[in-house]
Design a protein around this motif. Structure first.
Motif, mmCIF file in Angstrom:
data_model
loop_
_atom_site.group_PDB
_atom_site.id
_atom_site.type_symbol
_atom_site.label_atom_id
_atom_site.label_comp_id
_atom_site.label_asym_id
_atom_site.label_seq_id
_atom_site.Cartn_x
_atom_site.Cartn_y
_atom_site.Cartn_z
ATOM 1 N N CYS A 89 0.434 -0.907 0.304
ATOM 2 C CA CYS A 89 0.137 0.102 -0.215
ATOM 3 C C CYS A 89 0.942 1.268 0.390
ATOM 4 O O CYS A 89 2.222 0.933 0.802
ATOM 5 C CB CYS A 89 -1.336 0.013 1.328
ATOM 6 S SG CYS A 89 -1.670 1.359 1.179
ATOM 7 N N HIS A 91 -0.045 3.582 1.361
ATOM 8 C CA HIS A 91 0.050 5.271 2.068
ATOM 9 C C HIS A 91 1.036 4.971 3.230
ATOM 10 O O HIS A 91 1.831 5.338 3.295
ATOM 11 C CB HIS A 91 -1.627 4.914 2.977
ATOM 12 C CG HIS A 91 -1.374 5.376 4.439
ATOM 13 N ND1 HIS A 91 -2.033 5.132 5.603
ATOM 14 C CD2 HIS A 91 -0.943 7.074 4.963
ATOM 15 C CE1 HIS A 91 -2.092 5.935 6.389
ATOM 16 N NE2 HIS A 91 -1.943 7.075 6.229
ATOM 17 N N ARG A 92 0.944 3.304 4.342
ATOM 18 C CA ARG A 92 1.916 2.525 4.932
ATOM 19 C C ARG A 92 2.267 1.936 4.873
ATOM 20 O O ARG A 92 3.156 1.175 5.902
ATOM 21 C CB ARG A 92 1.455 3.695 6.755
ATOM 22 C CG ARG A 92 1.197 5.069 6.489
ATOM 23 C CD ARG A 92 1.899 5.585 7.574
ATOM 24 N NE ARG A 92 2.490 4.732 8.893
ATOM 25 C CZ ARG A 92 0.926 4.629 9.865
ATOM 26 N NH1 ARG A 92 0.073 5.156 9.911
ATOM 27 N NH2 ARG A 92 1.557 4.071 11.007
ATOM 28 N N GLY A 93 2.402 1.342 3.764
ATOM 29 C CA GLY A 93 3.238 -0.331 3.613
ATOM 30 C C GLY A 93 2.784 -0.970 3.842
ATOM 31 O O GLY A 93 3.225 -2.124 3.920
ATOM 32 N N ALA A 94 1.223 -0.920 4.474
ATOM 33 C CA ALA A 94 0.580 -2.576 4.769
ATOM 34 C C ALA A 94 1.152 -3.411 3.744
ATOM 35 O O ALA A 94 0.426 -2.438 1.829
ATOM 36 C CB ALA A 94 -0.642 -2.599 4.807
ATOM 37 N N CYS A 110 -7.056 -1.516 0.736
ATOM 38 C CA CYS A 110 -6.285 -2.059 2.028
ATOM 39 C C CYS A 110 -6.716 -2.106 3.215
ATOM 40 O O CYS A 110 -8.055 -0.969 3.487
ATOM 41 C CB CYS A 110 -4.776 -0.911 2.236
ATOM 42 S SG CYS A 110 -4.134 -1.247 3.317
ATOM 43 N N TYR A 112 -5.807 -1.908 5.754
ATOM 44 C CA TYR A 112 -5.213 -0.579 7.363
ATOM 45 C C TYR A 112 -6.056 0.429 7.427
ATOM 46 O O TYR A 112 -7.172 1.056 8.960
ATOM 47 C CB TYR A 112 -3.845 -0.992 7.313
ATOM 48 C CG TYR A 112 -3.334 -0.007 8.912
ATOM 49 C CD1 TYR A 112 -3.842 0.403 9.810
ATOM 50 C CD2 TYR A 112 -1.974 0.580 8.575
ATOM 51 C CE1 TYR A 112 -3.202 0.591 10.750
ATOM 52 C CE2 TYR A 112 -1.542 0.895 9.192
ATOM 53 C CZ TYR A 112 -1.864 0.923 10.889
ATOM 54 O OH TYR A 112 -1.227 1.543 11.447
ATOM 55 N N HIS A 113 -5.588 1.140 6.486
ATOM 56 C CA HIS A 113 -6.864 2.456 6.804
ATOM 57 C C HIS A 113 -7.931 2.920 5.517
ATOM 58 O O HIS A 113 -8.289 3.635 5.436
ATOM 59 C CB HIS A 113 -6.237 3.815 6.648
ATOM 60 C CG HIS A 113 -4.722 3.716 7.582
ATOM 61 N ND1 HIS A 113 -3.600 3.330 7.273
ATOM 62 C CD2 HIS A 113 -4.495 4.039 8.583
ATOM 63 C CE1 HIS A 113 -3.204 3.389 8.182
ATOM 64 N NE2 HIS A 113 -3.242 3.735 9.734
ATOM 65 N N ALA A 114 -7.772 1.769 4.830
ATOM 66 C CA ALA A 114 -9.108 1.961 3.122
ATOM 67 C C ALA A 114 -8.255 2.286 1.599
ATOM 68 O O ALA A 114 -9.448 3.175 1.529
ATOM 69 C CB ALA A 114 -10.402 2.382 3.924
ATOM 70 N N TRP A 115 -7.259 2.888 1.939
ATOM 71 C CA TRP A 115 -7.190 3.450 0.442
ATOM 72 C C TRP A 115 -7.142 2.499 -0.393
ATOM 73 O O TRP A 115 -7.083 1.107 -0.081
ATOM 74 C CB TRP A 115 -5.290 3.593 0.735
ATOM 75 C CG TRP A 115 -4.672 5.001 0.973
ATOM 76 C CD1 TRP A 115 -5.579 5.196 1.990
ATOM 77 C CD2 TRP A 115 -3.931 5.734 0.737
ATOM 78 N NE1 TRP A 115 -4.936 6.759 2.555
ATOM 79 C CE2 TRP A 115 -3.919 6.939 1.524
ATOM 80 C CE3 TRP A 115 -2.716 5.842 -0.312
ATOM 81 C CZ2 TRP A 115 -3.128 7.898 1.757
ATOM 82 C CZ3 TRP A 115 -2.045 7.082 -0.908
ATOM 83 C CH2 TRP A 115 -2.104 7.930 0.503
HETATM 84 S S1 FES Z 1 -1.632 1.158 5.126
HETATM 85 FE FE1 FES Z 1 -2.604 1.007 3.943
HETATM 86 S S2 FES Z 1 -4.240 2.569 3.993
HETATM 87 FE FE2 FES Z 1 -2.328 3.142 5.347
#
Ligand code: FES
Ligand SMILES: [Fe+2]
Length: 382
Positions: A89, A91-94, A110, A112-115
């Protein structure tokens, strides 16, 4: 110099009789630093055969594949194209998808935060995205991986500037068959999966390549194969001579476990290819086996210095698979060959850390071409 006289090996490690050539040293098969270098400089830079295209028929079907140190997400976009992305991802790499395979309706979200990303990798939604109008949705889309479809498989390349597909993958096939046209008649991309077997092999990927390249072992470990291809009893692999296919024995009717009749010949196979077996190594991780009525296609997925997953596909004419014709005897032949080969690779892997193999072993003349593969590995990893 005659056989029996001594020459100095290239590494200067030992003086070898001329009929012998040195192998790689044992630690090449066990050392995490070597494996790391191979991941970085072989698997992450060249073309890697990842997915059977027919396994992704609908948009949104996906597979995740480990290539070197990267997880790659491979899917079919709405346009019908196969696309591949780093499975990370933005955003923060999930890790975006943790499953080996699956299907999404229209996007990857994603957890984690739904990107959320479209099937062609663009960032299409994220909480509060509307309030951040300076974010370019292409710029923050998934990182694309190069895709090339050939022989019905999606070959991926993680390099920013991929090497020429023609000069690497296709050249390996040409070097073996003598001409790029020789594989065309098998129409591999139009064949259908009849059976797939996965082998979790406790051996380094290079053991498996080396074993596939030689036939010095055929008489000892492959009784069924040698029965069908009597010339293999001499120990000279099909890969030893450019353009040569090993001929079926006189009483053999087909490429089956007991030599009984196989299926109808593939329509594009030439007369001079009939009743012959061709084995092709496409470096670093594919083996293609051509026989008149089917194709056996191996993909290797190196997971650790001492562990390799091998996915073996048996491919037939679609009408053969759809009719429910009996393919068991043809599958059984190469399944046994696989088991016999992988047992041998695991047996060798056990010794790679022994002080006895610290400087490696030797290659006899019918194995000398394996030395060229070793040179190729050394050249890549430095
Ligand atoms: S790490 Fe994927 S949306 Fe935040
Ligand atoms: Fe073998």
């Amino acid at each position: 110099m005659t056989t029996g006289e001594l020459s100095t090996s290239t590494a200067g490690r030992a003086r070898l009789p001329e009929s012998l050539r040195e192998t790689l040293a044992g630690h090449y098969y066990t050392d995490p630093a070597i494996f790391h270098a191979e991941q970085e400089r072989i698997f992450e830079t060249g073309w890697f055969c990842a997915v059977h295209s027919a396994d992704l028929t609908r948009p949104g079907q996906f597979e995740t594949v480990q290539i070197g140190r990267e997880s790659v997400l491979v899917t079919r976009a709405r346009s019908g194209e196969i696309k591949a992305y780093l499975n990370v991802c933005r955003h923060r790499g999930a890790r975006l998808c943790t499953e080996d395979e699956g299907e999404v309706r229209r996007s990857f979200q994603c957890p984690y935060h739904a990107w959320t990303y479209s099937l062609d990798g663009k960032l299409i939604a994220a909480p509060n995205l509307g309030a951040m109008d300076d974010i370019d949705r292409d710029e923050y889309g998934l990182h694309q991986v190069h895709v090339r479809e050939w022989l019905g498989y999606a070959w991926l390349c993680l390099a920013e500037q991929p090497p020429s597909f023609e000069d690497t993958v296709i050249q390996d096939v040409t070097d073996r068959l003598g001409t790029p046209d020789a594989i065309v008649g098998y129409q591999v991309a139009d064949l259908k999966l009849g059976r797939r077997i996965e082998y979790d092999v406790k051996a380094n990927w290079k053991q498996i390549v080396e074993n596939f390249m030689e036939c010095y072992h055929c008489a000892t470990i492959h009784p069924e194969l040698t029965e069908v291809l009597p010339e293999f009893a001499d120990g000279l692999a099909a890969q030893y001579f450019v353009g040569h296919g090993a001929e079926f024995g006189a009483g053999v009717e087909g490429f089956t476990v007991d030599g009984s009749a196989g299926l109808e010949k593939l329509p594009g196979v030439d007369e001079d290819q009939d009743r012959r077996y061709y084995a092709i190594t496409v470096r670093p991780q594919v083996f293609i086996n051509l026989v008149p009525d089917h194709v056996v296609f191996h993909r290797m997925f190196p997971l650790a210095p001492d562990r390799t997953l091998v996915r073996c596909d048996w491919l037939y004419l679609p009408e053969v698979v759809d009719s429910g014709a009996d393919i068991d005897r043809s599958v059984e032949l190469f399944h046994r060959v696989n088991q016999q080969d992988f047992d041998a690779c695991e047996r060798c892997q056990l010794a790679m850390d022994s002080r006895s193999y610290r400087d490696g072993g030797v290659l006899v003349p019918s194995e000398h071409h394996i030395g060229d593969f070793h040179d190729w590995v050394r050249k890549h990893i430095g």
